[in-house]
Design a protein around this motif. Structure first.
Motif, PDB file in Angstrom:
ATOM      1  N   HIS A   1       0.830  -1.205   0.000  1.00 43.02           N
ATOM      2  CA  HIS A   1       0.000   0.000   0.000  1.00 43.02           C
ATOM      3  C   HIS A   1       0.867   1.259   0.000  1.00 43.02           C
ATOM      4  O   HIS A   1       0.635   2.185  -0.793  1.00 43.02           O
ATOM      5  N   PHE A   2       1.866   1.285   0.862  1.00 44.61           N
ATOM      6  CA  PHE A   2       2.667   2.507   0.975  1.00 44.61           C
ATOM      7  C   PHE A   2       3.675   2.665  -0.162  1.00 44.61           C
ATOM      8  O   PHE A   2       4.096   3.788  -0.457  1.00 44.61           O
ATOM      9  N   PHE A   3       4.067   1.583  -0.810  1.00 45.00           N
ATOM     10  CA  PHE A   3       4.866   1.729  -2.023  1.00 45.00           C
ATOM     11  C   PHE A   3       4.053   2.476  -3.080  1.00 45.00           C
ATOM     12  O   PHE A   3       4.600   3.262  -3.857  1.00 45.00           O
ATOM     13  N   ALA A   4       2.740   2.226  -3.109  1.00 50.61           N
ATOM     14  CA  ALA A   4       1.865   2.929  -4.058  1.00 50.61           C
ATOM     15  C   ALA A   4       1.626   4.374  -3.626  1.00 50.61           C
ATOM     16  O   ALA A   4       1.630   5.290  -4.456  1.00 50.61           O
ATOM     17  N   ILE A   5       1.446   4.596  -2.328  1.00 44.59           N
ATOM     18  CA  ILE A   5       1.116   5.931  -1.820  1.00 44.59           C
ATOM     19  C   ILE A   5       2.326   6.862  -1.833  1.00 44.59           C
ATOM     20  O   ILE A   5       2.204   8.058  -2.104  1.00 44.59           O
ATOM     21  N   THR A   6       3.519   6.337  -1.528  1.00 42.04           N
ATOM     22  CA  THR A   6       4.712   7.186  -1.439  1.00 42.04           C
ATOM     23  C   THR A   6       5.447   7.301  -2.773  1.00 42.04           C
ATOM     24  O   THR A   6       6.516   7.906  -2.825  1.00 42.04           O
ATOM     25  N   ASN A   7       4.892   6.752  -3.826  1.00 44.96           N
ATOM     26  CA  ASN A   7       5.515   6.823  -5.145  1.00 44.96           C
ATOM     27  C   ASN A   7       5.694   8.287  -5.555  1.00 44.96           C
ATOM     28  O   ASN A   7       4.707   9.023  -5.693  1.00 44.96           O
ATOM     29  N   PRO A   8       6.934   8.748  -5.777  1.00 45.72           N
ATOM     30  CA  PRO A   8       7.161  10.160  -6.150  1.00 45.72           C
ATOM     31  C   PRO A   8       6.455  10.572  -7.439  1.00 45.72           C
ATOM     32  O   PRO A   8       6.202  11.756  -7.655  1.00 45.72           O
ATOM     33  N   LEU A   9       6.122   9.612  -8.296  1.00 43.06           N
ATOM     34  CA  LEU A   9       5.429   9.945  -9.548  1.00 43.06           C
ATOM     35  C   LEU A   9       4.048  10.541  -9.278  1.00 43.06           C
ATOM     36  O   LEU A   9       3.480  11.231 -10.141  1.00 43.06           O
ATOM     37  N   ASN A  10       3.496  10.301  -8.093  1.00 44.89           N
ATOM     38  CA  ASN A  10       2.203  10.878  -7.738  1.00 44.89           C
ATOM     39  C   ASN A  10       2.247  12.400  -7.683  1.00 44.89           C
ATOM     40  O   ASN A  10       1.209  13.059  -7.776  1.00 44.89           O
ATOM     41  N   LEU A  11       3.436  12.964  -7.533  1.00 47.46           N
ATOM     42  CA  LEU A  11       3.585  14.422  -7.442  1.00 47.46           C
ATOM     43  C   LEU A  11       3.371  15.114  -8.780  1.00 47.46           C
ATOM     44  O   LEU A  11       3.176  16.329  -8.825  1.00 47.46           O
ATOM     45  N   PHE A  12       3.431  14.373  -9.865  1.00 49.75           N
ATOM     46  CA  PHE A  12       3.341  14.985 -11.184  1.00 49.75           C
ATOM     47  C   PHE A  12       1.905  15.267 -11.620  1.00 49.75           C
ATOM     48  O   PHE A  12       1.687  15.841 -12.680  1.00 49.75           O
ATOM     49  N   TYR A  13       0.930  14.861 -10.821  1.00 51.25           N
ATOM     50  CA  TYR A  13      -0.461  15.149 -11.163  1.00 51.25           C
ATOM     51  C   TYR A  13      -0.843  16.534 -10.643  1.00 51.25           C
ATOM     52  O   TYR A  13      -0.651  16.840  -9.470  1.00 51.25           O
ATOM     53  N   GLY A  14      -1.357  17.360 -11.543  1.00 53.46           N
ATOM     54  CA  GLY A  14      -1.740  18.720 -11.172  1.00 53.46           C
ATOM     55  C   GLY A  14      -3.066  18.767 -10.440  1.00 53.46           C
ATOM     56  O   GLY A  14      -3.749  17.749 -10.252  1.00 53.46           O
ATOM     57  N   GLY A  15      -3.472  19.984 -10.060  1.00 53.62           N
ATOM     58  CA  GLY A  15      -4.683  20.158  -9.280  1.00 53.62           C
ATOM     59  C   GLY A  15      -5.930  19.641  -9.966  1.00 53.62           C
ATOM     60  O   GLY A  15      -6.769  18.969  -9.348  1.00 53.62           O
ATOM     61  N   ASN A  16      -6.078  19.927 -11.259  1.00 50.78           N
ATOM     62  CA  ASN A  16      -7.256  19.463 -11.991  1.00 50.78           C
ATOM     63  C   ASN A  16      -7.290  17.943 -12.099  1.00 50.78           C
ATOM     64  O   ASN A  16      -8.350  17.316 -11.984  1.00 50.78           O
ATOM     65  N   GLN A  17      -6.110  17.346 -12.319  1.00 52.57           N
ATOM     66  CA  GLN A  17      -6.049  15.884 -12.406  1.00 52.57           C
ATOM     67  C   GLN A  17      -6.400  15.243 -11.069  1.00 52.57           C
ATOM     68  O   GLN A  17      -7.098  14.227 -11.018  1.00 52.57           O
TER      69      GLN A  17
END
Length: 324
Positions: free
Chosen positions: A30-46
């Motif tokens: 679960h936390f490998f999915a949640i802490t994935n740095p790629l999640n930061l690339f989604y903007g506010g609208n996304q």
């Protein structure tokens, strides 16, 4: 019928994580999915679009072209960006998905520039400023007043600087490896100060106690102590591999001719090593204890326990969100 269609027909329960949180393996996934740095690339609208997918699904509204992978992706991105208790969009720099990129840069600097007092002051201040944002962002519930947060921040920064500068003066004649471990001690001291002080409102007023349906049914200061202690242990565990393992590696490498001739290579080397180690230690550290922690009636205050037992429909199981 394909496995995908069968799963969508059965409608997975996304109010809970995809993997079993009662096991360490499930929490780690679960936390490998949640802490994935790629999640930061989604903007506010996304992020808002992902949140709408999750909220619509919970209401029973499912798009015909929504796949299982898309559903879980939306769920994981939402969990990484929105606070589990308040539902607020969290500060980007304070999200657990920002831990690896932020900490690899800060830790690389702390491990490289640990001898000069001015460098120690700067890097410890920067680290505690970042930690204060993370601790506030990942608190269990609502934050305290601005004055409380300022006091917590100053106390943690002061504790880290005192530990780092004091130990540096004591280990001047010690082997180089001992000096390289000073930042680790300073970080442990700071975590032990910063997290409890940042969340001391929970220690006095109590952490929210939830029933099996997620409803807040009381507050418990006693459970708050246990929850915050677990967070401190997790944070120290996250820091241990970078601050304790990397100095040993670098201490051995600095004796090699190449690094003697190119000492400036230590900063990029340690930063890269920090990134590699943190990409594993961060989700593993988060997974040490369940975020939604089961609470027994014996753990809460007797008055609250009696009050809950006297309810028309007393809860069968209690929980608290310990924070991260």
């Amino acid at each position: 019928m394909s496995e995908l269609v069968k799963t969508l027909v059965l409608r997975p329960d996304i109010s809970k994580p995809k993997w079993d949180q009662s096991t360490f393996e499930g929490r780690a996934k679960h936390f490998f999915a949640i802490t994935n740095p790629l999640n930061l690339f989604y903007g506010g609208n996304q992020l808002d679009d992902f949140k709408k997918i999750v909220e619509d699904y919970k209401k029973g509204s499912v798009s015909n072209d929504l796949t299982l992978d898309q559903l879980w992706k939306a769920k994981h991105v939402v969990d990484s960006a929105f606070h589990p208790s308040t539902g607020e969009k969290m500060l980007m720099v304070g999200r657990m998905s920002a831990q690896v990129p932020m900490n690899m840069a800060i830790t690389g600097g702390m491990l490289t520039f640990y001898k000069s007092p001015m460098a120690v002051i700067f890097w410890q201040w920067l680290n505690q400023s970042f930690n204060a944002v993370v601790n506030y962002t990942n608190r269990s519930g609502d934050g305290g007043s601005v004055s409380q947060l300022l006091v917590s921040y100053c106390a943690a920064t002061g504790g880290a600087l005192t530990a780092a500068l004091g130990l540096n003066s004591l280990v001047k004649k010690a082997p180089p490896l001992v000096g390289r471990l000073v930042p680790f001690v300073a970080v442990c001291v700071a975590n032990a100060i910063n997290i409890p002080m940042m969340r001391r409102g929970e220690l006095t007023e109590g952490i929210d106690i939830l029933d099996e349906h997620g409803n807040v049914i009381g507050q418990s200061p006693g459970v708050a102590k246990s929850a915050i202690s677990q967070v401190v242990v997790s944070r120290v565990f996250m820091a241990t591999p970078t601050f304790a393992f990397i100095p040993v590696v670098v201490n051995a490498l600095e004796k090699r001719p190449y690094f003697k001739a190119n000492p400036k290579m230590f900063l990029p080397l340690q930063t890269i090593l920090c990134g590699l180690v943190l990409s594993v230690s961060t989700p593993v550290g988060c997974a040490l204890f369940p975020q939604l922690t089961p609470v027994s009636f014996d753990q809460i205050e007797p008055e609250l326990a009696q009050k809950l037992k006297n309810l028309p429909n007393p809860p069968k199981q209690l929980y608290c969100n310990k924070g991260l």
